[in-house]
Design a protein around this motif. Structure first.
Motif, PDB file in Angstrom:
ATOM      1  N   TYR A   1      14.314  -5.181   5.669  1.00 27.04           N
ATOM      2  CA  TYR A   1      12.952  -5.680   5.860  1.00 27.04           C
ATOM      3  C   TYR A   1      12.409  -5.338   7.249  1.00 27.04           C
ATOM      4  O   TYR A   1      11.556  -6.044   7.766  1.00 27.04           O
ATOM      5  CB  TYR A   1      12.917  -7.199   5.644  1.00 27.04           C
ATOM      6  N   LYS A   2      12.907  -4.248   7.827  1.00 26.20           N
ATOM      7  CA  LYS A   2      12.453  -3.886   9.163  1.00 26.20           C
ATOM      8  C   LYS A   2      12.454  -2.371   9.317  1.00 26.20           C
ATOM      9  O   LYS A   2      13.386  -1.703   8.898  1.00 26.20           O
ATOM     10  CB  LYS A   2      13.358  -4.516  10.232  1.00 26.20           C
ATOM     11  N   GLY A   3      11.370  -1.850   9.905  1.00 33.11           N
ATOM     12  CA  GLY A   3      11.302  -0.423  10.182  1.00 33.11           C
ATOM     13  C   GLY A   3      10.105   0.234   9.507  1.00 33.11           C
ATOM     14  O   GLY A   3       9.346  -0.396   8.761  1.00 33.11           O
ATOM     15  N   LEU A   4       9.941   1.523   9.787  1.00 34.04           N
ATOM     16  CA  LEU A   4       8.815   2.306   9.263  1.00 34.04           C
ATOM     17  C   LEU A   4       9.237   3.066   8.013  1.00 34.04           C
ATOM     18  O   LEU A   4      10.253   3.756   8.001  1.00 34.04           O
ATOM     19  CB  LEU A   4       8.339   3.295  10.327  1.00 34.04           C
ATOM     20  N   CYS A   5       8.435   2.945   6.941  1.00 31.59           N
ATOM     21  CA  CYS A   5       8.643   3.706   5.711  1.00 31.59           C
ATOM     22  C   CYS A   5       7.528   4.743   5.591  1.00 31.59           C
ATOM     23  O   CYS A   5       6.343   4.385   5.529  1.00 31.59           O
ATOM     24  CB  CYS A   5       8.623   2.794   4.483  1.00 31.59           C
ATOM     25  N   LYS A   6       7.906   6.029   5.541  1.00 30.04           N
ATOM     26  CA  LYS A   6       6.925   7.119   5.434  1.00 30.04           C
ATOM     27  C   LYS A   6       6.865   7.575   3.978  1.00 30.04           C
ATOM     28  O   LYS A   6       7.814   8.133   3.449  1.00 30.04           O
ATOM     29  CB  LYS A   6       7.318   8.260   6.362  1.00 30.04           C
TER      30      LYS A   6
ATOM     31  N   LEU B   1      -4.669   3.076  -4.945  1.00 34.91           N
ATOM     32  CA  LEU B   1      -5.433   1.847  -5.159  1.00 34.91           C
ATOM     33  C   LEU B   1      -4.556   0.700  -5.647  1.00 34.91           C
ATOM     34  O   LEU B   1      -4.853  -0.459  -5.401  1.00 34.91           O
ATOM     35  CB  LEU B   1      -6.559   2.108  -6.168  1.00 34.91           C
ATOM     36  N   SER B   2      -3.475   1.030  -6.339  1.00 36.70           N
ATOM     37  CA  SER B   2      -2.607  -0.028  -6.856  1.00 36.70           C
ATOM     38  C   SER B   2      -1.430  -0.325  -5.935  1.00 36.70           C
ATOM     39  O   SER B   2      -0.994  -1.472  -5.827  1.00 36.70           O
ATOM     40  CB  SER B   2      -2.095   0.344  -8.251  1.00 36.70           C
ATOM     41  N   LEU B   3      -0.908   0.714  -5.245  1.00 39.54           N
ATOM     42  CA  LEU B   3       0.279   0.525  -4.426  1.00 39.54           C
ATOM     43  C   LEU B   3      -0.022  -0.048  -3.049  1.00 39.54           C
ATOM     44  O   LEU B   3       0.683  -0.938  -2.575  1.00 39.54           O
ATOM     45  CB  LEU B   3       1.019   1.858  -4.258  1.00 39.54           C
ATOM     46  N   TYR B   4      -1.053   0.471  -2.398  1.00 31.97           N
ATOM     47  CA  TYR B   4      -1.284   0.092  -0.999  1.00 31.97           C
ATOM     48  C   TYR B   4      -1.503  -1.407  -0.820  1.00 31.97           C
ATOM     49  O   TYR B   4      -0.918  -2.009   0.097  1.00 31.97           O
ATOM     50  CB  TYR B   4      -2.448   0.883  -0.422  1.00 31.97           C
ATOM     51  N   PRO B   5      -2.313  -2.064  -1.632  1.00 31.25           N
ATOM     52  CA  PRO B   5      -2.455  -3.525  -1.459  1.00 31.25           C
ATOM     53  C   PRO B   5      -1.130  -4.266  -1.596  1.00 31.25           C
ATOM     54  O   PRO B   5      -0.895  -5.260  -0.892  1.00 31.25           O
ATOM     55  CB  PRO B   5      -3.425  -3.913  -2.583  1.00 31.25           C
ATOM     56  N   GLU B   6      -0.253  -3.783  -2.485  1.00 30.43           N
ATOM     57  CA  GLU B   6       1.055  -4.432  -2.645  1.00 30.43           C
ATOM     58  C   GLU B   6       1.946  -4.189  -1.432  1.00 30.43           C
ATOM     59  O   GLU B   6       2.742  -5.051  -1.051  1.00 30.43           O
ATOM     60  CB  GLU B   6       1.743  -3.925  -3.914  1.00 30.43           C
ATOM     61  N   PHE B   7       1.813  -3.002  -0.815  1.00 27.62           N
ATOM     62  CA  PHE B   7       2.573  -2.730   0.409  1.00 27.62           C
ATOM     63  C   PHE B   7       2.110  -3.658   1.536  1.00 27.62           C
ATOM     64  O   PHE B   7       2.920  -4.123   2.349  1.00 27.62           O
ATOM     65  CB  PHE B   7       2.394  -1.279   0.841  1.00 27.62           C
ATOM     66  N   ILE B   8       0.810  -3.930   1.586  1.00 26.04           N
ATOM     67  CA  ILE B   8       0.290  -4.846   2.602  1.00 26.04           C
ATOM     68  C   ILE B   8       0.800  -6.264   2.359  1.00 26.04           C
ATOM     69  O   ILE B   8       1.174  -6.979   3.307  1.00 26.04           O
ATOM     70  CB  ILE B   8      -1.257  -4.819   2.600  1.00 26.04           C
ATOM     71  N   ASN B   9       0.848  -6.684   1.091  1.00 23.75           N
ATOM     72  CA  ASN B   9       1.407  -8.006   0.782  1.00 23.75           C
ATOM     73  C   ASN B   9       2.880  -8.088   1.177  1.00 23.75           C
ATOM     74  O   ASN B   9       3.349  -9.127   1.657  1.00 23.75           O
ATOM     75  CB  ASN B   9       1.261  -8.296  -0.713  1.00 23.75           C
ATOM     76  N   LEU B  10       3.591  -6.984   0.985  1.00 24.42           N
ATOM     77  CA  LEU B  10       4.996  -6.930   1.387  1.00 24.42           C
ATOM     78  C   LEU B  10       5.122  -7.100   2.894  1.00 24.42           C
ATOM     79  O   LEU B  10       6.003  -7.809   3.387  1.00 24.42           O
ATOM     80  CB  LEU B  10       5.597  -5.594   0.942  1.00 24.42           C
ATOM     81  N   GLN B  11       4.214  -6.466   3.636  1.00 23.77           N
ATOM     82  CA  GLN B  11       4.244  -6.576   5.098  1.00 23.77           C
ATOM     83  C   GLN B  11       3.865  -7.986   5.553  1.00 23.77           C
ATOM     84  O   GLN B  11       4.358  -8.463   6.589  1.00 23.77           O
ATOM     85  CB  GLN B  11       3.322  -5.533   5.725  1.00 23.77           C
ATOM     86  N   LYS B  12       3.006  -8.663   4.817  1.00 24.84           N
ATOM     87  CA  LYS B  12       2.655 -10.045   5.167  1.00 24.84           C
ATOM     88  C   LYS B  12       3.883 -10.930   5.107  1.00 24.84           C
ATOM     89  O   LYS B  12       4.059 -11.826   5.936  1.00 24.84           O
ATOM     90  CB  LYS B  12       1.577 -10.561   4.215  1.00 24.84           C
ATOM     91  N   ASN B  13       4.749 -10.667   4.131  1.00 31.51           N
ATOM     92  CA  ASN B  13       5.980 -11.461   4.001  1.00 31.51           C
ATOM     93  C   ASN B  13       7.072 -11.003   4.965  1.00 31.51           C
ATOM     94  O   ASN B  13       7.930 -11.798   5.352  1.00 31.51           O
ATOM     95  CB  ASN B  13       6.503 -11.376   2.563  1.00 31.51           C
ATOM     96  N   HIS B  14       7.034  -9.718   5.334  1.00 34.41           N
ATOM     97  CA  HIS B  14       8.034  -9.140   6.240  1.00 34.41           C
ATOM     98  C   HIS B  14       7.291  -8.308   7.291  1.00 34.41           C
ATOM     99  O   HIS B  14       7.153  -7.089   7.137  1.00 34.41           O
ATOM    100  CB  HIS B  14       9.034  -8.278   5.472  1.00 34.41           C
TER     101      HIS B  14
END
Length: 297
Positions: free
Chosen positions: A89-94, A105-118
């Protein structure tokens, strides 16, 4: 570069303060300790120690070398700790996905939600055509991608994720028109980075007699855009045609202004998750892959 073995002997001698005790601690002979110190002084070009019998005192240059050696030891310890620390749960994912997909449109919002939690899990997301994604994976500019064809297994490790329909999209005014190659020629192609690839797939698999002999590269270009959210805009205004995945149409706010041609046989596009062959990704990518599969599968 100063020999790390000499530096270790030097630091031990300074800490212990005695040649004989240093030799005992390092399982060396006393002449061996003296030789290391002499070689280090020759490499530095300065006397590093003042000898008082078998005891020692640092010169000014000796203080600098001693501090340098300890900093090297701290840096090495930090490096070893960093190498062994693989936090999911730490580091940069390229990451990158095909530019003509609605994945962004479907993935990016979920990645942001993931970052909110981590908060320490950061995603660098790029939208690009297939060939650019594969090239950047090979060159190490990104580590993970989604493309629309199975790449060369000798270069990439791939996993099929899912499939979705490809749609031939025209203006709403064409909904009662028999769609032929001549009609498409008269409309002109709204080109995007994967337009020819999608159009070729569509012609090859739609089983429409009026379209199956079409050449994906033979249409006049009515417009070109590489921004996913804008590709369907001219078609909604009555200009041109294109081919896109169903998810792109679903995400378009004015889809009621579009006409989706119904082919004789549904044309499906497969999506592949790819990474460089023999490249073991850090654990944080498993977190990202799990989220991608939750969304797409």
């Amino acid at each position: 570069m100063l020999n790390p073995l000499w530096l270790n002997t030097f630091c031990t001698l300074v800490d212990v303060g005695h040649f004989t005790h240093t030799a005992e601690k390092l399982f060396m002979t006393q002449p061996g300790v003296s030789q290391h110190i002499k070689k280090l002084e020759l490499a530095c070009g300065y006397d590093l120690l003042k000898r008082e019998g078998k005891s020692v005192e640092l010169t000014e240059q000796g203080h600098l070398v001693y501090n340098y050696a300890h900093q090297q030891q701290r840096d090495a310890a930090n490096l070893i700790e960093a190498l062994s620390f693989d936090d999911p749960y730490k580091g940069l994912c390229k990451f990158a996905c095909s530019g003509a997909l609605a994945l962004a449109l479907s993935l990016y919002p979920e990645f942001i939600n993931l970052q909110k939690n981590h908060p320490d899990l950061i995603t660098h997301m790029e939208v690009a055509p297939n060939n650019k994604i594969l090239d950047e994976i090979q060159r190490g500019q990104i580590d993970l991608g989604i493309v629309t064809h199975n790449p060369t297994p000798s270069l990439f490790r791939s996993e099929e994720l899912t499939e979705e329909p490809l749609c031939l999209v025209l203006p709403k005014s064409d909904q009662n028109t028999l769609i032929t190659l001549d009609i498409l020629m008269s409309r002109g192609l709204i080109k995007h980075p994967d337009a020819e690839h999608y159009l070729s797939l569509y012609f090859d698999h739609c089983k429409d007699e009026a379209l199956e002999k079409g050449n994906a590269n033979g249409f006049p270009i009515a417009s070109y855009i590489n921004q996913l959210s804008q590709i369907l805009l001219p078609i909604a205004q009555g200009i041109g045609f294109t081919v896109l995945p169903q998810s792109a149409i679903d995400a378009f706010p004015d889809k009621d202004k579009l006409y989706i041609h119904t082919p004789t046989e549904l044309v499906m596009e497969r999506l592949f998750l790819v990474q460089k062959r023999n490249r073991e990704l850090p654990k944080r990518y498993q977190t990202l892959i799990k989220k991608i599969k939750e969304i797409l599968i």
